[in-house]
Design a protein around this motif. Structure first.
Motif, PDB file in Angstrom:
ATOM      1  N   VAL A 191       5.630   2.460   6.772  1.00 12.74           N
ATOM      2  CA  VAL A 191       5.890   3.244   5.401  1.00 12.74           C
ATOM      3  C   VAL A 191       4.616   3.754   4.801  1.00 12.74           C
ATOM      4  N   ASN A 193       0.742  -0.811   0.176  1.00 17.14           N
ATOM      5  CA  ASN A 193      -0.431   0.179   0.182  1.00 17.14           C
ATOM      6  C   ASN A 193       1.109   0.985   0.329  1.00 17.14           C
ATOM      7  N   ASP A 226      -2.057  -0.348  18.451  1.00 14.83           N
ATOM      8  CA  ASP A 226      -1.709   0.788  17.860  1.00 14.83           C
ATOM      9  C   ASP A 226      -0.717   1.228  18.231  1.00 14.83           C
ATOM     10  N   ALA A 227      -0.080   1.388  16.489  1.00 14.43           N
ATOM     11  CA  ALA A 227       1.570   1.331  16.641  1.00 14.43           C
ATOM     12  C   ALA A 227       2.079   2.915  17.470  1.00 14.43           C
ATOM     13  N   GLY A 276       2.267  -0.014  11.281  1.00 15.90           N
ATOM     14  CA  GLY A 276       1.170   0.435  10.856  1.00 15.90           C
ATOM     15  C   GLY A 276       1.531  -0.601   9.507  1.00 15.90           C
ATOM     16  N   ASP A 284      -0.026  -3.831  13.066  1.00 14.63           N
ATOM     17  CA  ASP A 284      -1.465  -2.356  12.818  1.00 14.63           C
ATOM     18  C   ASP A 284      -2.644  -2.856  13.249  1.00 14.63           C
TER      19      ASP A 284
HETATM   20  C1  LIG Z   1      -0.774   3.440   3.643  1.00 17.31           C
HETATM   21  S1  LIG Z   1      -1.223   1.882   4.766  1.00 17.31           S
HETATM   22  C2  LIG Z   1       0.412   1.365   4.723  1.00 17.31           C
HETATM   23  C3  LIG Z   1       0.853   0.300   5.090  1.00 17.31           C
HETATM   24  C4  LIG Z   1       1.914  -0.569   4.663  1.00 17.31           C
HETATM   25  N1  LIG Z   1       3.065  -0.032   6.025  1.00 17.31           N
HETATM   26  C5  LIG Z   1       2.650  -0.400   3.114  1.00 17.31           C
HETATM   27  O1  LIG Z   1       3.253  -0.281   2.974  1.00 17.31           O
HETATM   28  O2  LIG Z   1       1.822  -1.414   2.492  1.00 17.31           O
HETATM   29  C6  LIG Z   1      -0.858   2.750   6.300  1.00 17.31           C
HETATM   30  C7  LIG Z   1      -1.450   1.644   7.529  1.00 17.31           C
HETATM   31  O3  LIG Z   1      -1.833   2.125   8.336  1.00 17.31           O
HETATM   32  C8  LIG Z   1      -2.014   1.555   9.773  1.00 17.31           C
HETATM   33  N2  LIG Z   1      -2.652   2.092  10.730  1.00 17.31           N
HETATM   34  C9  LIG Z   1      -3.305   3.752  10.703  1.00 17.31           C
HETATM   35  N3  LIG Z   1      -3.467   3.716  12.256  1.00 17.31           N
HETATM   36  C10 LIG Z   1      -3.162   2.896  12.646  1.00 17.31           C
HETATM   37  C11 LIG Z   1      -2.616   3.157  14.308  1.00 17.31           C
HETATM   38  N4  LIG Z   1      -3.034   3.271  15.004  1.00 17.31           N
HETATM   39  N5  LIG Z   1      -1.533   2.041  14.578  1.00 17.31           N
HETATM   40  C12 LIG Z   1      -1.062   0.942  13.720  1.00 17.31           C
HETATM   41  N6  LIG Z   1      -1.214   1.240  11.992  1.00 17.31           N
HETATM   42  C13 LIG Z   1      -2.572   2.214  11.906  1.00 17.31           C
HETATM   43  C14 LIG Z   1      -3.454   0.838   8.873  1.00 17.31           C
HETATM   44  O4  LIG Z   1      -4.290   0.554   8.935  1.00 17.31           O
HETATM   45  C15 LIG Z   1      -2.806   1.426   7.195  1.00 17.31           C
HETATM   46  O5  LIG Z   1      -2.911  -0.161   6.957  1.00 17.31           O
END
Ligand SMILES: C[S@@+](CC[C@H](N)C(=O)[O-])C[C@H]1O[C@@H](n2cnc3c(N)ncnc32)[C@H](O)[C@@H]1O
Length: 236
Positions: free
Chosen positions: A105, A16, A91-92, A42, A65
């Motif tokens: 990323v 993503n 929660d990251a 994430g 995630d």
């Molecule tokens: C643009 S995507 C990037 C995903 C991955 N890093 C990649 O490159 O394929 C952003 C990610 O952040 C996650 N996200 C949003 N809020 C979050 C949180 N509080 N803790 C962990 N992940 C979270 C979303 O579910 C999503 O999978």
């Protein structure tokens, strides 16, 4: 949208983020993955994390995630490739287990801002390397682009200053090119676009068509060539 369409939405995406296979290999090279613990904050479905684990058998991997759909896809991919990895729903922003390597990323927003992300990630990696991928303004945005991406996006020089301020040294810098962007945007639409072609009379079709048309319109009119995306390998 219902569970079926949610599950379908990102199925055509490799990961993503706007990133080609050769560019991903280059970034993994620069991360010098030779053991220890790699945490992906994430992670989505963790495809890049799985690629890292496949090339460095001594590495221990954790993906974090909040999205269970993505995590389930990651667990299934890991199982099919025989890779041992932990995918955690958490929660990251609160993650504080130190690691030698980290990925963040497209997930800086989890921490509130680019600056907050880089500062927090310096606590996660007290000594080691971070692959940090984030958006930046590659050209001055119009009002609509600013509205879509918010007031906090930096220029590339300001982003590098934020990394420096958080105590990181830049070991590698690259940016997504136009083909990577176009492929990212196209694959992010393809799951639903293909469904719509096969189900034009479905009661959900008007909502899906509206989303697809809006996303393509915004990309082409408002942020293609304006929103950049950088990959930094940072060390400390
Ligand atoms: C643009 S995507 C990037 C995903 C991955 N890093 C990649 O490159 O394929 C952003 C990610 O952040 C996650 N996200 C949003 N809020 C979050 C949180 N509080 N803790 C962990 N992940 C979270 C979303 O579910 C999503 O999978």
């Amino acid at each position: 949208m219902d569970d079926e369409l949610n599950a379908l939405r990102r199925t055509r995406m490799r990961w993503n983020t706007p990133l080609s296979e050769p560019h991903a290999e280059l970034l993994l090279d620069r991360m010098a993955l030779d053991g220890g613990h790699l945490v992906d904050l994430g992670c989505g479905w963790g495809e890049l994390l799985l690629r890292a684990l496949a090339r460095a058998p001594g590495l221990r991997g954790t993906g974090v995630d909040t999205d269970e759909t993505g995590l389930a896809r990651g667990r299934a991919a890991a199982a099919s490739r025989g890779l041992a990895v932990e995918f955690r729903q958490a929660d990251a922003a609160g993650w504080d287990v130190p690691a030698e390597r980290a990925f963040c990323v497209g997930s800086a927003h989890v921490f509130g801002s680019t600056k907050a992300a880089l500062e927090r990630l310096a606590r996660v990696v007290p000594s080691g390397r971070l692959l940090y991928g984030d958006g930046f303004w590659a050209a001055p945005p119009g009002p609509a682009a600013r509205e879509i991406f918010g007031p906090d996006l930096l220029t590339l020089p300001d982003l590098l200053d934020a990394a420096d301020g958080a105590g990181w040294r830049v070991l590698h810098l690259s940016t997504a090119d136009q083909l990577e962007w176009d492929d990212f945007e196209s694959t992010s639409r393809a799951g639903w676009a293909e469904w719509l072609t096969a189900h034009p009379a479905d009661p959900r079709a008007p909502g899906v068509r509206e989303w697809l048309d809006r996303r393509l319109r915004e990309y082409v009119r408002e942020y293609r060539g304006v929103l950049g995306f950088t990959y930094l390998v940072l060390g400390r």
